[in-house]
Design a protein around this motif. Sequence first.
Motif, short mmCIF file in Angstrom:
data_model
loop_
_atom_site.label_atom_id
_atom_site.label_comp_id
_atom_site.label_asym_id
_atom_site.label_seq_id
_atom_site.Cartn_x
_atom_site.Cartn_y
_atom_site.Cartn_z
N GLY A 13 -5.26 -1.14 -2.28
CA GLY A 13 -3.96 -1.16 -2.96
C GLY A 13 -2.87 -1.90 -2.23
O GLY A 13 -1.69 -1.77 -2.58
N ASP A 14 -3.22 -2.68 -1.18
CA ASP A 14 -2.19 -3.39 -0.41
C ASP A 14 -1.40 -4.38 -1.26
O ASP A 14 -0.25 -4.69 -0.96
CB ASP A 14 -2.83 -4.15 0.76
N LEU A 15 -2.04 -4.90 -2.31
CA LEU A 15 -1.40 -5.94 -3.12
C LEU A 15 -0.62 -5.37 -4.30
O LEU A 15 -0.15 -6.12 -5.14
CB LEU A 15 -2.46 -6.94 -3.62
N ASP A 16 -0.50 -4.05 -4.35
CA ASP A 16 0.24 -3.43 -5.47
C ASP A 16 1.74 -3.54 -5.31
O ASP A 16 2.49 -3.37 -6.27
CB ASP A 16 -0.14 -1.94 -5.59
N SER A 17 2.21 -3.82 -4.10
CA SER A 17 3.64 -3.86 -3.82
C SER A 17 4.20 -5.28 -3.97
O SER A 17 3.69 -6.22 -3.35
CB SER A 17 3.90 -3.35 -2.40
#
Length: 292
Positions: free
Chosen positions: A200-204
């Motif tokens: 989920g690192d790229l959710d922000s």
Amino acid sequence: MSGRKSSVRRVSTSPVLLVLVGIASVQLGAGVAKSLFDEVSPTTLVWLRLASSLLIFAAVVRPRLRGHSRGDWLVVLGFGLALGTMNWAIYQSFARIPLGIAVTIEFVGPLSLALLGSRRVRDLAWVGLAAAGVALLGLDTDGVTWAGAGFALLAGAAWAAYILLSAQTGRRWEGVDGLVVASLVATLLLTPYVVGPGRGDLDSAWILAVGAAVGLLSSVVPYSCELVALRTLRPAVFGILMSLEPAAAALAGIVVLGELLSAPQWLAMACVVVASIGATRSGRPLPAPVPD
């Protein structure tokens, strides 16, 4: 009046200044990236750096893919592998040891390549000086881990491979076409470790924005500066300027991250920098790792 304008124009486009700006930009980008390691993994930040710079370069440069031989593709694939490994390994090192120490150890790779096969006694002295610097780092282990040093050495080895493969790529691919393709290869290699279920690192949006900024600072700006500077700058001068990379990394670590080094660590860095400058003045310039 026209003379003054001409003088101002020359100062504003000084190739030495451009290289120095590129060095500062690379290390500032590294400092910004490391400041986010508590929020996002080093691998994700490397991927964002590669992907964002790839998008920018691809938008400006439309690489010609047709008409290349199997050998051309094998070389550019190897180039991309070296590029991805170099960036991934040095970010893993940054996560474990100070920036200045990581870049100092990494610099052993291209320095060894520059001195490889030399038969001059003077060049052997530069080898000894660089080795003394690395030995000093081994004696003063404050803030240094074996894993961090190992990743820096891996990055240095990949840097040496990058230098060799970049020369072959330049002969086989026009302009920066090969660099764009190699950047795509490096990005694809890391994609499975970044994009997928449970990651989920790229959710922000914030992380995406900062990752793009790191790509701009660490890749687009320095590469553009060096590309312009190398049109008029002698390779020997360029090599001497690039020898300042470890010191620039240490300063970025102090300013951005508050990473203070001990006196023996500064001495170790000075040994490697002086050895690099000496090797360059002996007629063996140290090519920079052209930013991804």
